[in-house]
Design a protein around this motif. Structure first.
Motif, PDB file in Angstrom:
ATOM      1  N   GLN A 626       0.809  -1.220   0.000  1.00  0.00           N
ATOM      2  CA  GLN A 626       0.000   0.000   0.000  1.00  0.00           C
ATOM      3  C   GLN A 626       0.844   1.274   0.000  1.00  0.00           C
ATOM      4  OE1 GLN A 626      -2.401   0.266   3.519  1.00  0.00           O
ATOM      5  NE2 GLN A 626      -0.808  -0.572   4.829  1.00  0.00           N
ATOM      6  N   MET A 627       2.157   1.148   0.269  1.00  0.00           N
ATOM      7  CA  MET A 627       3.036   2.312   0.202  1.00  0.00           C
ATOM      8  C   MET A 627       2.975   3.005  -1.162  1.00  0.00           C
ATOM      9  SD  MET A 627       6.539   1.156   2.087  1.00  0.00           S
ATOM     10  CE  MET A 627       6.686   1.017   3.861  1.00  0.00           C
ATOM     11  N   VAL A 628       2.749   2.228  -2.237  1.00  0.00           N
ATOM     12  CA  VAL A 628       2.749   2.823  -3.584  1.00  0.00           C
ATOM     13  C   VAL A 628       1.435   3.534  -3.894  1.00  0.00           C
ATOM     14  CG1 VAL A 628       4.347   1.084  -4.482  1.00  0.00           C
ATOM     15  CG2 VAL A 628       1.892   0.743  -4.772  1.00  0.00           C
ATOM     16  N   ALA A 629       0.457   3.422  -2.984  1.00  0.00           N
ATOM     17  CA  ALA A 629      -0.871   3.981  -3.261  1.00  0.00           C
ATOM     18  C   ALA A 629      -1.056   5.383  -2.713  1.00  0.00           C
ATOM     19  CB  ALA A 629      -1.944   3.066  -2.677  1.00  0.00           C
ATOM     20  N   LYS A 630      -0.087   5.894  -1.941  1.00  0.00           N
ATOM     21  CA  LYS A 630      -0.360   7.066  -1.118  1.00  0.00           C
ATOM     22  C   LYS A 630       0.231   8.350  -1.664  1.00  0.00           C
ATOM     23  CE  LYS A 630      -1.025   4.194   2.901  1.00  0.00           C
ATOM     24  NZ  LYS A 630      -0.732   3.902   4.279  1.00  0.00           N
ATOM     25  N   GLY A 631      -0.385   8.872  -2.708  1.00  0.00           N
ATOM     26  CA  GLY A 631      -0.069  10.227  -3.140  1.00  0.00           C
ATOM     27  C   GLY A 631       1.251  10.417  -3.856  1.00  0.00           C
ATOM     28  N   LEU A 632       1.940   9.340  -4.240  1.00  0.00           N
ATOM     29  CA  LEU A 632       3.219   9.497  -4.927  1.00  0.00           C
ATOM     30  C   LEU A 632       2.989   9.976  -6.354  1.00  0.00           C
ATOM     31  CD1 LEU A 632       4.948   6.237  -3.627  1.00  0.00           C
ATOM     32  CD2 LEU A 632       5.308   8.556  -2.803  1.00  0.00           C
ATOM     33  N   ASP A 633       3.965  10.714  -6.885  1.00  0.00           N
ATOM     34  CA  ASP A 633       3.797  11.368  -8.187  1.00  0.00           C
ATOM     35  C   ASP A 633       4.991  11.046  -9.077  1.00  0.00           C
ATOM     36  OD1 ASP A 633       3.088  12.960 -10.272  1.00  0.00           O
ATOM     37  OD2 ASP A 633       3.344  14.872  -9.230  1.00  0.00           O
ATOM     38  N   PHE A 634       4.766  10.195 -10.083  1.00  0.00           N
ATOM     39  CA  PHE A 634       5.823   9.839 -11.032  1.00  0.00           C
ATOM     40  C   PHE A 634       5.342  10.163 -12.446  1.00  0.00           C
ATOM     41  CE2 PHE A 634       6.279   6.681  -7.531  1.00  0.00           C
ATOM     42  CZ  PHE A 634       7.504   7.124  -7.050  1.00  0.00           C
ATOM     43  N   GLY A 635       6.150  10.916 -13.180  1.00  0.00           N
ATOM     44  CA  GLY A 635       5.741  11.399 -14.491  1.00  0.00           C
ATOM     45  C   GLY A 635       5.714  10.360 -15.591  1.00  0.00           C
ATOM     46  N   LYS A 636       6.532   9.285 -15.490  1.00  0.00           N
ATOM     47  CA  LYS A 636       6.662   8.332 -16.591  1.00  0.00           C
ATOM     48  C   LYS A 636       5.884   7.036 -16.371  1.00  0.00           C
ATOM     49  CE  LYS A 636      11.249  10.014 -17.925  1.00  0.00           C
ATOM     50  NZ  LYS A 636      12.688   9.695 -18.012  1.00  0.00           N
ATOM     51  N   VAL A 637       5.110   6.957 -15.299  1.00  0.00           N
ATOM     52  CA  VAL A 637       4.323   5.748 -15.029  1.00  0.00           C
ATOM     53  C   VAL A 637       3.053   5.785 -15.877  1.00  0.00           C
ATOM     54  CG1 VAL A 637       3.012   4.458 -13.311  1.00  0.00           C
ATOM     55  CG2 VAL A 637       5.220   5.437 -12.703  1.00  0.00           C
ATOM     56  N   SER A 638       2.895   4.801 -16.756  1.00  0.00           N
ATOM     57  CA  SER A 638       1.697   4.761 -17.595  1.00  0.00           C
ATOM     58  C   SER A 638       0.881   3.488 -17.406  1.00  0.00           C
ATOM     59  CB  SER A 638       2.081   4.894 -19.081  1.00  0.00           C
ATOM     60  OG  SER A 638       2.899   3.811 -19.478  1.00  0.00           O
ATOM     61  N   LEU A 639       1.424   2.516 -16.635  1.00  0.00           N
ATOM     62  CA  LEU A 639       0.683   1.275 -16.415  1.00  0.00           C
ATOM     63  C   LEU A 639       0.726   0.894 -14.937  1.00  0.00           C
ATOM     64  CD1 LEU A 639      -0.819  -1.238 -17.605  1.00  0.00           C
ATOM     65  CD2 LEU A 639       1.416  -2.350 -17.719  1.00  0.00           C
ATOM     66  N   ILE A 640      -0.448   0.567 -14.407  1.00  0.00           N
ATOM     67  CA  ILE A 640      -0.571   0.040 -13.041  1.00  0.00           C
ATOM     68  C   ILE A 640      -1.159  -1.361 -13.147  1.00  0.00           C
ATOM     69  CG2 ILE A 640      -1.658   0.322 -10.785  1.00  0.00           C
ATOM     70  CD1 ILE A 640       0.201   2.609 -11.337  1.00  0.00           C
ATOM     71  N   GLY A 641      -0.540  -2.309 -12.452  1.00  0.00           N
ATOM     72  CA  GLY A 641      -1.083  -3.665 -12.398  1.00  0.00           C
ATOM     73  C   GLY A 641      -1.439  -4.022 -10.969  1.00  0.00           C
ATOM     74  N   ILE A 642      -2.687  -4.398 -10.732  1.00  0.00           N
ATOM     75  CA  ILE A 642      -3.121  -4.828  -9.397  1.00  0.00           C
ATOM     76  C   ILE A 642      -3.232  -6.350  -9.454  1.00  0.00           C
ATOM     77  CG2 ILE A 642      -5.002  -4.741  -7.717  1.00  0.00           C
ATOM     78  CD1 ILE A 642      -5.421  -1.792  -8.879  1.00  0.00           C
ATOM     79  N   ILE A 643      -2.353  -7.023  -8.714  1.00  0.00           N
ATOM     80  CA  ILE A 643      -2.170  -8.470  -8.868  1.00  0.00           C
ATOM     81  C   ILE A 643      -3.392  -9.261  -8.438  1.00  0.00           C
ATOM     82  CG2 ILE A 643      -0.681 -10.429  -8.282  1.00  0.00           C
ATOM     83  CD1 ILE A 643       0.696  -8.246  -9.935  1.00  0.00           C
ATOM     84  N   ASN A 644      -4.006  -8.883  -7.316  1.00  0.00           N
ATOM     85  CA  ASN A 644      -5.179  -9.620  -6.838  1.00  0.00           C
ATOM     86  C   ASN A 644      -6.060  -8.688  -6.018  1.00  0.00           C
ATOM     87  OD1 ASN A 644      -7.041 -11.327  -5.599  1.00  0.00           O
ATOM     88  ND2 ASN A 644      -5.592 -13.009  -5.445  1.00  0.00           N
ATOM     89  N   ALA A 645      -7.164  -8.248  -6.621  1.00  0.00           N
ATOM     90  CA  ALA A 645      -8.058  -7.299  -5.943  1.00  0.00           C
ATOM     91  C   ALA A 645      -8.963  -7.990  -4.917  1.00  0.00           C
ATOM     92  CB  ALA A 645      -8.915  -6.571  -6.973  1.00  0.00           C
ATOM     93  N   LYS A 679      -2.997   3.464 -17.965  1.00  0.00           N
ATOM     94  CA  LYS A 679      -3.862   2.292 -18.048  1.00  0.00           C
ATOM     95  C   LYS A 679      -3.702   1.489 -16.769  1.00  0.00           C
ATOM     96  CE  LYS A 679      -5.283  -1.503 -21.042  1.00  0.00           C
ATOM     97  NZ  LYS A 679      -5.082  -2.209 -22.328  1.00  0.00           N
ATOM     98  N   VAL A 680      -4.796   0.909 -16.296  1.00  0.00           N
ATOM     99  CA  VAL A 680      -4.778   0.102 -15.076  1.00  0.00           C
ATOM    100  C   VAL A 680      -5.360  -1.265 -15.382  1.00  0.00           C
ATOM    101  CG1 VAL A 680      -5.539  -0.051 -12.676  1.00  0.00           C
ATOM    102  CG2 VAL A 680      -5.107   2.194 -13.686  1.00  0.00           C
ATOM    103  N   ILE A 681      -4.610  -2.316 -15.020  1.00  0.00           N
ATOM    104  CA  ILE A 681      -5.102  -3.691 -15.168  1.00  0.00           C
ATOM    105  C   ILE A 681      -5.381  -4.225 -13.767  1.00  0.00           C
ATOM    106  CG2 ILE A 681      -4.604  -6.022 -16.017  1.00  0.00           C
ATOM    107  CD1 ILE A 681      -4.632  -4.050 -18.289  1.00  0.00           C
ATOM    108  N   ILE A 682      -6.650  -4.552 -13.492  1.00  0.00           N
ATOM    109  CA  ILE A 682      -7.025  -5.123 -12.201  1.00  0.00           C
ATOM    110  C   ILE A 682      -7.319  -6.607 -12.401  1.00  0.00           C
ATOM    111  CG2 ILE A 682      -8.671  -5.076 -10.291  1.00  0.00           C
ATOM    112  CD1 ILE A 682      -9.168  -2.147 -10.836  1.00  0.00           C
ATOM    113  N   GLN A 683      -6.505  -7.458 -11.782  1.00  0.00           N
ATOM    114  CA  GLN A 683      -6.729  -8.898 -11.843  1.00  0.00           C
ATOM    115  C   GLN A 683      -7.605  -9.315 -10.664  1.00  0.00           C
ATOM    116  OE1 GLN A 683      -2.656 -10.472 -13.970  1.00  0.00           O
ATOM    117  NE2 GLN A 683      -2.778 -10.652 -11.770  1.00  0.00           N
ATOM    118  N   ALA A 684      -8.634 -10.122 -10.931  1.00  0.00           N
ATOM    119  CA  ALA A 684      -9.545 -10.547  -9.866  1.00  0.00           C
ATOM    120  C   ALA A 684     -10.300 -11.791 -10.283  1.00  0.00           C
ATOM    121  CB  ALA A 684     -10.524  -9.425  -9.527  1.00  0.00           C
ATOM    122  N   TYR A 685     -10.791 -12.520  -9.290  1.00  0.00           N
ATOM    123  CA  TYR A 685     -11.701 -13.642  -9.556  1.00  0.00           C
ATOM    124  C   TYR A 685     -13.132 -13.123  -9.650  1.00  0.00           C
ATOM    125  CZ  TYR A 685      -7.947 -16.990  -8.692  1.00  0.00           C
ATOM    126  OH  TYR A 685      -6.789 -17.714  -8.771  1.00  0.00           O
TER     127      TYR A 685
END
Length: 816
Positions: A626-645, A679-685
Motif C-alpha cells: 500500500q506504500m505505492v498507493a499514497k499520493g506518490l507522483d511519477f511522471g513516466k508511469v503509464s501502467l498500473i497492475g493490481i495483482i489480486n483485488a 492504463k490500469v489492469i485489475i486482476q480478480a476472480y
C-alpha cells in the motif's frame, strides 16, 4: 512568603495528575507548561509538566517537594494542554499517555532514560564543570548509561538539569537508533575534458574511437546536445546515445569524460507546475474560491478532487495567504514517505519557513523542531500524525491531505487517537481553518460534508492535459483454467507490461502483502508452521531465508521436511511482493525492478533512494504494498497492475468495501499523471463485484450511497459510534472468564448495545490471549460524554475486582 503546590502530568498511565510542593526558592520560576524534576515512588525520577499551580495541599497524602525546575520558559502551551485533555477524555486514556506520545524523548528525561556520548573527539572538555566531566568519563568506559546510574555516580537526585545542559551543548544524546533525515537529491552530470574543446583534438579523438563505435556514439551525442543545453546528465546521455554504461565507463577511464555528482532540486525547473508564483488552472481557481468562500461561514472544508487534479497547488496558495498574514500552517500527511516527494515543492515556495516533523527524525532533531515552532522560527510544519502535538504560535490553517487514510489512526500504544479528528479539534482550539483533502474521502467526512457540517468543494478534472486512466478488469479464473504461463500474471497484464517497457515508460505493480510465501503447507498431513507466540502462520521471506511472524517479530529457519510427518512435499500457498518480484524476473529478465515495502525500506535512506531512483527511471518496474498507493507522483508511469483485488474486497471488516475502493482508486491514480493517458489492469476472480465496477467508472458517489445505506441499516458509522474493548490475559480460560464478567457489567448499563465477547481473527498475540467486546452507540440520540463517564466507572470497577487480576484492557474509541 506563600507556599505553592503544583499538579503535574507524569509520563505514566496513571489516572490523575499528582501534587508536589514547591520549595520557596522556586516560587518565581514555576509556571503552567514548564518541566519540573520530581521523584515518583521510592527511586524513580521523572521530568513532569506543570498542569496547575495553586496553594491547596493534597488531603490524602503528604506532598513531596519538586527537585528542580528545568525550563526558563514554558515548553507546553495552554492550547496544547487543552488538546491533551480532550484526547485523554475522548479516547479514554490517561493524560500521562498523551504526554508520552506528544513530547520528544529529549524533553522527557527520566531515571530509566539511556544516554550516549556525542562525538568525543569534538568535545572541548575545558567548558565542562566537574560533574559534567564525571559523566563524560563514565560514558568513555560504558557507551550507554541510564540516568538512574548517573544519580548513583554523582550521589544526588537532581541530575536532570545537568543532563539538560549537556544536551544543549551537544555533548550527549538520547540513546536511540539514529533515524534518517531528509536527504538531498544528487544527480551525476557528464562533462567533456577541456583538452578536447580544440577542433584538432576532437578530430584526433574521433579517429582514436573508430574501433569503439559505442564510445564514439556517446561522444557524438554529447557534442550534439551540448549545443542546446548547458548540462547533460549521465542518465540522459546513456538514454539518448544508447551506448551502455560500460562504454561510458571506458571513456571516463580514458579521461575523455568527467562525471561529477551535484545536488539538484527534485522539482523540474522548466515545469509550470512549480513556479514560485502559484498559477492555478480555471478548475483549480474555482475550487480555491469556493474554499475561501466556505471558510467565511464554516471552519472546515472538504476538497474532493480526483487523483492528479492539482490539490497540492491549492494547498500551497492557501498556505501563502496564511503565512503572509504572519500566521502558522500545519500540513499533515498520512505517511512519512510522502514528505520525501513534497518537501522540495514546499521549500521551493517557502524556503526556511518550513520544518519537517515525523518519527524518522532523531529525538534531538524532533526536540529542535519543537523549540523552533515554539519560538516562531518555523511557520509551516509538514509532518505525519504526531505533528498535531507541536506548540504552534497563532495557527491559521490546518491541511489534512489524503484524509481517508487509515495511517492517521494510532492503534498501539495509547493514546489511540485519530489524527484527522484531532487536527479538527486543534483547529477549533486555535480558531484556525481546517481543510481536508482526498480523491476518495472517508465515508464519515463525505457524510459530514453532504449534511452541511463541512463545506464541500469538488475538483473533478485532472490538471493540464492529464486524463483519468483507462481501467480494465481481467479475470484470474479464466486465465488459470487456460493454464497461463504464470498463475500470478494474466497474459493481458504481461502483454501490457511488455508494451509499456518498449515505449520506455514505467510500471507499478501492487500486491498488498509483503514477504515471499504467506503460508507453507505440508501436502501430506496439512501441517503449517506457526508462530510460537501468536496464532498466525509464519511468512517466508526469501531475503533472509527465514520464516517471520509479522506480529511479534519471531523468526525461524525455513523447513524442508515436515516436522509432523516427515514428508518433503511442502507447498507454497499465497504470494507476497518478494514472490512477485522473483516470478516477474523469470518472465522479464531484462527489466530493472525495485520493491517498495516494509522489508525493503528498513535501512537508512532506503525509502528516499528507491523513490528517487524510480523517479529518475533507473528502474522500469516498481512492485509494492500500500506504500505505492499514497499520493506518490511519477511522471513516466503509464501502467498500473493490481495483482489480486479479491484480497482487499473480501477482508472481514465493515469498511472493507470503502477501503478497497479507496486503495484501488488511489493506486490507479498513480498512472498517467502527465501528458500520456495511463492504463490500469485489475486482476480478480470476482470480476463482477460492484466495487470493481465503481472503480472502473470512477464512481465514488454510488459507492458512498450504497455504503451509507447499508451502514444505517446495520448500525455502523457515521450513524453509530463504536468503542472496542480488548481483554488480554496469558491464560486462555481466564481471558474468557474476565471478558464475560466485563460483558455482564456493561450490559447492565448499555443493554443490547454491547456485542461480544468474541475471539478476534487472531486470538493470541505475543503470548496474550484476546477477547473483544464492541459497544455501538447511536450518534443522534445517545450522549457520548455520558456513555464514557459510565464506561470509565465500569472499567474502574473491573480493575478493582481481584478475579480479574493478571488481565488488562485496551480501549479503542472509533476503532477504524
Amino acid at each position: 512568603m506563600k507556599t505553592y503546590f503544583v499538579d503535574v502530568i507524569l509520563p505514566l498511565a496513571i489516572g490523575k495528575t499528582y501534587t508536589y510542593r514547591i520549595p520557596k526558592q522556586f516560587n518565581d520560576s514555576i509556571a503552567v507548561g514548564k518541566r519540573v524534576v520530581v521523584q515518583f515512588g521510592k527511586t524513580k525520577i521523572y521530568s513532569a509538566i506543570i498542569h496547575n499551580v495553586h496553594e491547596k495541599a493534597p488531603e490524602r497524602y503528604e506532598a513531596k517537594y519538586i527537585l528542580d525546575v528545568l525550563d526558563e520558559k514554558i515548553i507546553v502551551k495552554a492550547e496544547q494542554l487543552a488538546l491533551w485533555e480532550w484526547i485523554a477524555d475522548y479516547y479514554l486514556c490517561q493524560l500521562g499517555e498523551v504526554m508520552q506520545a506528544a513530547l520528544p524523548s529529549a524533553l522527557k528525561l527520566a531515571s530509566e532514560t539511556k544516554i550516549i556520548a556525542a562525538d568525543l573527539d569534538t568535545i572541548d572538555r575545558n567548558e565542562l564543570n566537574e560533574k559534567e566531566y564525571l559523566i563524560l568519563d563514565a560514558l568513555e568506559i560504558s557507551p550507554e548509561i541510564k540516568v538512574s546510574d548517573i544519580i548513583k555516580l554523582l550521589g544526588q537526585k537532581t541530575v536532570l538539569p545537568i543532563l539538560k545542559g549537556l544536551l544543549d551543548k551537544g555533548v550527549i544524546r538520547i540513546s536511540e537508533e539514529i533515524a534518517e533525515r531528509y536527504k538531498p537529491k544528487k544527480k551525476a552530470f557528464v562533462s567533456l575534458n577541456p583538452v578536447y574543446e580544440d577542433q584538432e583534438a576532437k578530430r584526433e579523438l574521433f579517429e582514436s574511437l573508430n574501433r569503439a563505435p559505442k564510445q564514439l556514439d556517446a561522444v557524438m551525442t554529447y557534442i550534439h546536445f551540448k549545443r542546446s543545453q548547458e548540462k547533460i546528465s549521465k542518465a540522459e546521455l546513456l538514454e539518448k546515445s544508447g551506448c551502455g554504461s560500460s562504454a561510458l565507463t571506458a571513456l571516463v577511464n580514458k579521461e575523455v569524460f568527467n562525471i561529477q555528482e551535484e545536488v539538484v532540486s527534485r522539482i523540474s525547473e522548466n515545469s509550470d507546475e512549480f513556479l514560485k508564483e502559484v498559477i492555478l488552472s480555471e478548475a483549480q481557481q474555482k475550487a480555491f474560491d469556493e474554499i475561501k468562500e466556505g471558510f467565511i461561514n464554516k471552519e472546515i472544508a472538504l476538497l474532493y478532487g480526483v487523483t492528479a487534479s492539482g490539490k497540492t497547488e491549492i494547498y500551497i496558495k492557501l498556505i501563502h495567504e496564511v503565512v503572509d498574514e504572519g500566521k502558522c500552517a500545519l500540513y499533515l500527511l498520512p505517511e512519512i514517505a510522502l514528505t520525501t516527494q513534497i518537501i522540495e515543492r514546499l521549500r521551493f515556495h517557502f524556503g526556511s519557513k518550513i520544518g519537517v516533523y515525523h518519527s524518522r527524525l532523531s529525538e534531538n532533531e524532533r526536540a529542535e523542531v519543537w523549540k523552533k515552532v515554539l519560538d516562531g522560527e518555523i511557520q509551516i510544519v509538514l509532518g505525519a500524525r504526531s505533528s498535531v502535538f507541536l506548540p504552534f504560535c497563532d495557527l491559521g490553517l490546518v491541511i489534512v491531505d489524503e484524509e481517508h487514510e487509515v495511517s492517521y489512526k494510532q492503534f498501539d500504544p495509547a493514546p489511540r487517537y485519530q489524527a484527522r479528528d484531532t487536527a479538527i479539534f486543534l483547529g477549533y482550539l486555535h480558531q484556525a481553518k481546517v481543510l481536508l483533502g482526498s480523491a476518495t474521502p472517508s465515508i464519515e467526512s463525505y457524510y459530514n460534508a453532504k449534511a452541511g457540517k463541512y463545506t464541500l468543494v469538488a475538483l473533478n478534472q485532472r490538471y493540464g492535459t492529464a486524463q483519468l486512466p483507462v481501467i480494465e478488469i481481467v479475470s484470474l479464473k479464466s486465465d488459470v483454467k487456460q493454464k497461463a504461463a504464470n498463475p500470478y500474471f494474466t497474459p493481458t497484464l504481461i502483454k501490457n507490461i511488455e508494451e509499456t517497457l518498449a515505449k520506455k515508460e514505467q510500471v507499478i505493480l501492487f500486491q498488498n502483502r509483503r514477504g515471499h510465501t504467506p503460508i507453507l503447507l505440508c501436502a501430506t498431513c496439512g501441517y503449517s508452521p506457526k508462530c510460537i507466540h501468536c496464532d498466525v502462520s509464519l511468512t517466508y521471506h526469501k531475503s533472509s531465508g527465514q520464516m517471520h511472524c509479522h506480529y511479534c517479530g519471531f523468526r525461524e529457519d525455513l523447513i524442508h521436511v515436515c516436522p509432523a510427518c516427515g514428508s518433503t512435499h511442502l507447498q507454497n500457498k499465497g504470494f507476497g511482493t518478494q514472490r512477485i518480484e522473483e516470478e516477474l524476473g523469470y518472465l522479464l529478465p531484462d527489466a530493472k525492478m525495485a520493491r517498495l515495502d516494509l522489508d525493503s525500506t528498513r535501512s537508512k535512506y532506503s525509502f528516499e533512494k528507491i523513490l528517487a531512483d524510480f523517479d529518475e527511471h533507473r528502474y522500469d518496474i516498481l512492485i509494492g504494498t500500500q506504500m505505492v498507493a499514497k499520493g506518490l507522483d511519477f511522471g513516466k508511469v503509464s501502467l498500473i497492475g493490481i495483482i489480486n483485488a479479491d484480497s482487499l474486497i473480501n477482508y472481514p471488516d465493515f469498511r472493507a468495501f470503502e477501503r478497497s475502493f479507496s486503495m484501488l482508486s488511489q493506486v490507479s491514480g498513480r498512472a498517467g499523471r502527465r501528458d500520456i493517458q495511463g492504463k490500469v489492469i485489475i486482476q480478480a476472480y470476482a470480476t463482477g463485484h460492484r466495487i470493481l465496477e465503481q472503480v472502473v467508472n470512477h464512481d465514488y458517489e454510488t459507492m458512498f450511497l450504497t455504503e451509507v445505506t447499508e451502514r444505517k441499516s446495520y448500525g455502523y458509522p457515521p450513524f453509530y459510534r463504536l468503542i472496542k474493548i480488548e481483554v488480554k490475559h496469558k491464560d486462555n480460560l481466564r481471558v474468557v472468564d474476565c471478558a464475560n464478567r466485563l460483558a455482564i457489567q456493561l450490559r447492565q448499563q448499555f443493554g443490547e448495545r454491547v456485542l461480544g465477547p468474541e475471539e478476534p481473527l487472531i486470538g493470541r498475540i505475543r503470548n496474550y490471549y484476546i477477547n473483544t467486546l464492541l459497544l455501538k452507540m447511536e450518534r443522534a440520540t445517545v450522549s457520548i460524554s455520558k456513555v464514557k463517564e459510565v464506561l470509565r466507572n465500569t472499567l474502574e470497577s473491573y480493575h478493582t475486582d481481584k478475579l480479574n487480576k493478571g488481565s488488562f484492557l485496551h480501549v479503542d474509541v472509533d476503532p477504524y
